[in-house]
Design an enzyme around this catalytic site. Structure first.
Site, PDB file in Angstrom:
ATOM      1  N   VAL A   8       0.866  -1.175   0.000  1.00  0.00           N
ATOM      2  CA  VAL A   8       0.000   0.000   0.000  1.00  0.00           C
ATOM      3  C   VAL A   8       0.905   1.227   0.000  1.00  0.00           C
ATOM      4  O   VAL A   8       2.055   1.162   0.430  1.00  0.00           O
ATOM      5  CB  VAL A   8      -0.971   0.028   1.212  1.00  0.00           C
ATOM      6  N   SER A   9       0.371   2.351  -0.482  1.00  0.00           N
ATOM      7  CA  SER A   9       1.209   3.536  -0.670  1.00  0.00           C
ATOM      8  C   SER A   9       1.415   4.358   0.590  1.00  0.00           C
ATOM      9  O   SER A   9       2.449   4.999   0.755  1.00  0.00           O
ATOM     10  CB  SER A   9       0.598   4.432  -1.755  1.00  0.00           C
ATOM     11  N   THR A  10       0.434   4.376   1.477  1.00  0.00           N
ATOM     12  CA  THR A  10       0.554   5.221   2.668  1.00  0.00           C
ATOM     13  C   THR A  10       0.171   4.434   3.912  1.00  0.00           C
ATOM     14  O   THR A  10      -0.473   3.386   3.833  1.00  0.00           O
ATOM     15  CB  THR A  10      -0.371   6.458   2.576  1.00  0.00           C
TER      16      THR A  10
END
Length: 194
Positions: A8-10
């Site tokens: 996931v990016s964040t």
């Protein structure tokens, strides 16, 4: 062995859906990380790649979880293939353990290669068109020939330093040195010239 990879990016995003899908797919070991896809540093991906052996399978929920770009994805998949590691993407139904999955992988690779060649051809055509109009590529020259002549004349005075001349023209000393090294030497004027 089946390895799963989730990303996931964040920190605010949850990887639960990816982890559930990877567990349902029978992954024995799952590597998960929270890094932007643009980041080149993905330590969990590197750890997974280091753990891979011939005959293993890498599983992701979606293709975009693995690669930062199509080029990056193709490089990773080529690396898997060279290690004789199979690849499965659950959402896109790509499974290189099957003939159809292998075909899909080759089609993605062909599209990526086609895209790279198109970009290269467009760039070359643009540069050729610019040259035809008399434009040159590269950085603009910081010092015009008249500036270089003035700088050479200023440097004939032993009390003037190169740093002072560079500051006068608003350039760095290395830029001044480069301009002076490519210019013809100053010609001394005869006493009879006006």
């Amino acid at each position: 062995m089946k390895f799963g990879y989730a990303r996931v990016s964040t920190d605010e995003q949850s990887d639960n859906a990816q982890l559930d899908a990877l567990n349902d797919a029978g992954c024995e070991r799952i590597f998960s990380e929270k890094f932007s896809g643009k980041s080149k540093q993905r330590p969990e991906l590197e750890r997974m790649i280091d753990s891979l052996r011939s005959g293993d399978i890498v599983v992701v929920q979606r293709l975009d979880r693995l690669g930062r770009s199509l080029k990056d994805l193709i490089e990773l998949l080529d690396g898997f293939k060279s290690q004789q590691v199979s690849f499965i993407s659950l959402n896109e139904n790509i499974d290189t353990t099957t003939a159809v999955g292998e075909l899909a992988f080759h089609m993605i690779g062909s599209i990526a290669q086609f895209e790279r060649r198109l970009i290269s051809e467009r760039t070359k055509a643009g540069l050729d068109a610019a040259r035809a109009r008399g434009r040159k590529g590269g950085r603009r020259v910081k010092l015009k020939p008249s500036d270089i002549k003035k700088a050479q004349a200023m440097l004939l005075d032993p009390t003037v330093t190169k740093s002072e001349v560079a500051e006068h023209f608003g350039v760095s000393r290395p830029t001044l040195n480069k301009s002076l090294s490519t210019a013809p030497p100053p010609q001394e004027r005869s006493l009879f010239e006006k």
